[in-house]
Scaffold this motif. Structure first.
Motif, short mmCIF file in Angstrom:
data_model
loop_
_atom_site.label_atom_id
_atom_site.label_comp_id
_atom_site.label_asym_id
_atom_site.label_seq_id
_atom_site.Cartn_x
_atom_site.Cartn_y
_atom_site.Cartn_z
N GLU A 1 0.83 -1.20 0.00
CA GLU A 1 0.00 0.00 0.00
C GLU A 1 0.87 1.25 0.00
O GLU A 1 1.91 1.29 0.62
CB GLU A 1 -0.91 0.00 1.22
CG GLU A 1 -1.97 -1.08 1.16
CD GLU A 1 -2.98 -0.95 2.27
OE1 GLU A 1 -3.20 0.18 2.75
OE2 GLU A 1 -3.53 -1.98 2.65
N VAL A 2 0.41 2.26 -0.71
CA VAL A 2 1.09 3.54 -0.76
C VAL A 2 0.55 4.41 0.36
O VAL A 2 -0.65 4.44 0.61
CB VAL A 2 0.84 4.23 -2.13
CG1 VAL A 2 1.47 5.61 -2.16
CG2 VAL A 2 1.35 3.37 -3.25
N GLU A 3 1.44 5.11 1.05
CA GLU A 3 1.03 6.02 2.10
C GLU A 3 0.80 7.40 1.51
O GLU A 3 1.62 7.89 0.73
CB GLU A 3 2.12 6.12 3.18
CG GLU A 3 2.32 4.85 3.96
CD GLU A 3 1.22 4.58 4.96
OE1 GLU A 3 0.63 5.56 5.49
OE2 GLU A 3 0.93 3.41 5.20
N TYR A 4 -0.30 8.03 1.85
CA TYR A 4 -0.61 9.38 1.40
C TYR A 4 -0.64 10.29 2.62
O TYR A 4 -1.26 9.97 3.62
CB TYR A 4 -1.97 9.43 0.69
CG TYR A 4 -1.96 8.64 -0.59
CD1 TYR A 4 -1.49 9.21 -1.76
CD2 TYR A 4 -2.41 7.33 -0.62
CE1 TYR A 4 -1.46 8.49 -2.94
CE2 TYR A 4 -2.38 6.60 -1.80
CZ TYR A 4 -1.91 7.19 -2.95
OH TYR A 4 -1.87 6.47 -4.11
N ALA B 1 -9.29 11.71 -4.98
CA ALA B 1 -8.79 10.34 -5.14
C ALA B 1 -8.23 10.12 -6.54
O ALA B 1 -7.16 9.53 -6.70
CB ALA B 1 -9.91 9.34 -4.86
N CYS C 1 -5.53 7.17 -5.56
CA CYS C 1 -5.85 6.34 -4.41
C CYS C 1 -7.34 6.05 -4.40
O CYS C 1 -8.08 6.53 -5.25
CB CYS C 1 -5.42 7.03 -3.11
SG CYS C 1 -6.36 8.53 -2.71
N SER C 2 -7.79 5.30 -3.40
CA SER C 2 -9.22 5.01 -3.29
C SER C 2 -9.96 6.23 -2.76
O SER C 2 -9.38 7.12 -2.12
CB SER C 2 -9.45 3.83 -2.35
OG SER C 2 -9.18 4.21 -1.01
N THR D 1 -9.66 6.40 1.03
CA THR D 1 -8.39 6.97 1.50
C THR D 1 -8.44 8.49 1.41
O THR D 1 -8.07 9.19 2.35
CB THR D 1 -7.21 6.42 0.68
OG1 THR D 1 -7.11 5.01 0.90
CG2 THR D 1 -5.90 7.08 1.06
#
Length: 78
Positions: free
Chosen positions: A7-10, A35, A40-41, A44
């Motif tokens: 997973e990518v951190e935002y 998003a 991203c979703s 998120t």
């Protein structure tokens, strides 16, 4: 290339950049638009928007059903 399932951190700064990097700084955005811009979703983006609203001037308004728009207020001095 990233590893599968990673997973990518935002950060909240990533979300703030979405607002500040536009030509029309005052235009409100939906969580889906944020998003899409971040890649991203929606969930998120929505979580980060709520986090920003709690700690900054970012504000939102319900615009129907379950829809909400978000913006950073522009202070205009007279």
């Amino acid at each position: 290339m990233s590893e599968p399932g990673r997973e990518v951190e935002y950060s909240v700064e990533d979300v703030t950049d979405v607002f500040s990097d536009r030509t029309d700084y005052a235009e409100p955005l939906t969580a889906s638009e944020v998003a899409d811009e971040l890649g991203c979703s929606r969930r998120t983006a929505l979580n980060k928007l709520h986090e920003l609203q709690a700690s900054t001037e970012l504000t939102s308004k319900k615009v129907g059903g379950r829809s909400r728009v978000w913006w950073i207020p522009v202070n205009v001095e007279n």
